[in-house]
Design a protein around this motif. Structure first.
Motif, PDB file in Angstrom:
ATOM      1  N   GLY A   1       0.840  -1.152  -0.050  1.00  0.00           N
ATOM      2  CA  GLY A   1      -0.004   0.002  -0.095  1.00  0.00           C
ATOM      3  C   GLY A   1       0.828   1.120   0.108  1.00  0.00           C
ATOM      4  N   GLU A   2       1.839   1.391   0.644  1.00  0.00           N
ATOM      5  CA  GLU A   2       2.709   2.418   0.789  1.00  0.00           C
ATOM      6  C   GLU A   2       4.181   2.129   0.443  1.00  0.00           C
ATOM      7  OE1 GLU A   2       2.387   3.904   5.073  1.00  0.00           O
ATOM      8  OE2 GLU A   2       0.294   4.499   4.661  1.00  0.00           O
ATOM      9  N   VAL A   3       4.228   1.431  -0.149  1.00  0.00           N
ATOM     10  CA  VAL A   3       5.659   1.007  -0.895  1.00  0.00           C
ATOM     11  C   VAL A   3       5.581   1.047  -2.343  1.00  0.00           C
ATOM     12  CG1 VAL A   3       7.505  -0.715  -1.131  1.00  0.00           C
ATOM     13  CG2 VAL A   3       6.163  -0.301   1.134  1.00  0.00           C
TER      14      VAL A   3
ATOM     15  N   ARG B   1      13.565   1.646  -4.412  1.00  0.00           N
ATOM     16  CA  ARG B   1      12.381   1.316  -3.561  1.00  0.00           C
ATOM     17  C   ARG B   1      12.081   2.643  -2.975  1.00  0.00           C
ATOM     18  NH1 ARG B   1      10.411  -3.544  -1.587  1.00  0.00           N
ATOM     19  NH2 ARG B   1       9.164  -3.364   0.209  1.00  0.00           N
ATOM     20  N   TYR B   2      10.687   3.225  -3.056  1.00  0.00           N
ATOM     21  CA  TYR B   2      10.292   4.354  -2.346  1.00  0.00           C
ATOM     22  C   TYR B   2       9.251   4.174  -1.221  1.00  0.00           C
ATOM     23  CZ  TYR B   2      12.236   6.474  -6.519  1.00  0.00           C
ATOM     24  OH  TYR B   2      13.091   6.836  -7.471  1.00  0.00           O
TER      25      TYR B   2
ATOM     26  N   VAL C   1       9.540   8.743  -0.690  1.00  0.00           N
ATOM     27  CA  VAL C   1      11.082   9.168  -0.391  1.00  0.00           C
ATOM     28  C   VAL C   1      11.805   7.848  -0.798  1.00  0.00           C
ATOM     29  CG1 VAL C   1      12.710   9.430   1.516  1.00  0.00           C
ATOM     30  CG2 VAL C   1      10.451  10.608   1.439  1.00  0.00           C
ATOM     31  N   LYS C   2      12.842   7.897  -1.582  1.00  0.00           N
ATOM     32  CA  LYS C   2      13.639   6.610  -1.858  1.00  0.00           C
ATOM     33  C   LYS C   2      14.340   6.141  -0.465  1.00  0.00           C
ATOM     34  CE  LYS C   2      16.171   6.946  -5.610  1.00  0.00           C
ATOM     35  NZ  LYS C   2      17.084   7.050  -6.358  1.00  0.00           N
ATOM     36  N   VAL C   3      14.072   4.867  -0.453  1.00  0.00           N
ATOM     37  CA  VAL C   3      14.679   4.336   0.967  1.00  0.00           C
ATOM     38  C   VAL C   3      15.686   3.292   0.449  1.00  0.00           C
ATOM     39  CG1 VAL C   3      12.701   4.913   2.236  1.00  0.00           C
ATOM     40  CG2 VAL C   3      12.788   2.585   1.016  1.00  0.00           C
ATOM     41  N   ALA C   4      15.983   2.731  -0.725  1.00  0.00           N
ATOM     42  CA  ALA C   4      16.899   1.723  -0.860  1.00  0.00           C
ATOM     43  C   ALA C   4      16.885   1.668  -2.507  1.00  0.00           C
ATOM     44  CB  ALA C   4      16.222   0.475  -0.622  1.00  0.00           C
ATOM     45  N   SER C   5      18.225   1.414  -2.813  1.00  0.00           N
ATOM     46  CA  SER C   5      18.586   1.253  -4.499  1.00  0.00           C
ATOM     47  C   SER C   5      19.481   0.220  -4.629  1.00  0.00           C
ATOM     48  CB  SER C   5      18.805   2.654  -5.019  1.00  0.00           C
ATOM     49  OG  SER C   5      19.332   2.710  -6.261  1.00  0.00           O
ATOM     50  N   GLU C   6      19.269  -0.631  -5.602  1.00  0.00           N
ATOM     51  CA  GLU C   6      20.339  -1.664  -5.760  1.00  0.00           C
ATOM     52  C   GLU C   6      20.212  -2.232  -7.465  1.00  0.00           C
ATOM     53  OE1 GLU C   6      19.825  -5.366  -4.025  1.00  0.00           O
ATOM     54  OE2 GLU C   6      17.557  -5.445  -4.121  1.00  0.00           O
TER      55      GLU C   6
END
Length: 215
Positions: free
Chosen positions: A77-79, A109-110, A141-146
């Motif tokens: 829902g919020e991802v 990932r936001y 808000v971006k929380v992860a990136s790979e």
């Protein structure tokens, strides 16, 4: 004495060091981030573009030797998740009829962050007060990136690329055959004789001889 010994023993505990991410990079030659195709770089990148479009990706950058596309997902829902796909096509050999496609996919990932609005109210006796309001601003808000690791994800993409490339090459070959056939001169044939001219000798041969005069 026991307490002191225990304290000294605790100080001697060795904390394991964390392995840096870059140390896991093996740079192996069998990684599946690239694939060799029996086609020119332009045709290979065109097949990559069609493969991305067929799966709902939006093409952001398009060049003869580079394609970049992105696609968004919402697993929760919020991802929110966004995959950015980049394909680079380079020629192999002197003829340039063979090319290599290098592929890399980035996953961002936001998360949805809510921030309540507040208003400042100035009072002479109390100074400035901040009063929260019921409204709030939602933002991603971006929380992860790979980078997506090599594996079946890229294998499926290369198989789809190969299918579109096979169809494109087959269509171009059929067009080349049609063009070549149109350019080949056709043998000349004598025009048919008119019907009247062809029947004249036959009519003359079949005409009855004149009767002899009576005595």
């Amino acid at each position: 004495m026991l307490a002191v010994a225990g304290a000294l023993t605790g100080c001697d505990t060795v904390i394991p060091k964390r392995t840096s991410v870059y140390q896991n990079e093996q740079f192996k030659s069998d990684e599946t981030f690239s694939r060799l195709f029996d086609a020119e770089p332009d045709d290979t990148c065109e097949a990559a573009r069609r493969a991305l479009l067929s799966q709902g990706y939006v093409i952001n950058t398009l060049k003869p030797d580079l394609v970049n596309g992105s696609k968004r997902f919402q697993p929760e829902g919020e991802v929110h998740v966004e995959i950015s796909f980049t394909v680079v096509c380079t020629p192999e050999g002197r003829s340039g009829k063979v090319s290599t496609a290098y592929v890399s996919a980035m996953q961002d990932r936001y998360a949805l962050k809510k921030s309540a609005n507040s208003a400042s109210l100035g009072l002479p006796a109390l100074g400035s007060l901040s009063i929260p309001l019921s409204a709030s601003d939602d933002s991603l808000v971006k929380v992860a990136s790979e980078t997506i690791p090599a594996g079946q994800f890229y294998d499926r993409f290369f198989i789809l690329m190969q299918r579109y490339l096979r169809e494109s090459v087959g269509d171009s070959r059929q067009q080349d055959r049609a063009t070549t056939a149109a350019l080949v001169p056709q043998p000349l044939t004598a025009p048919p004789l008119p019907a009247a001219a062809a029947s004249a000798p036959a009519a003359a041969a079949s005409a009855p001889a004149p009767a002899a005069p009576a005595n």
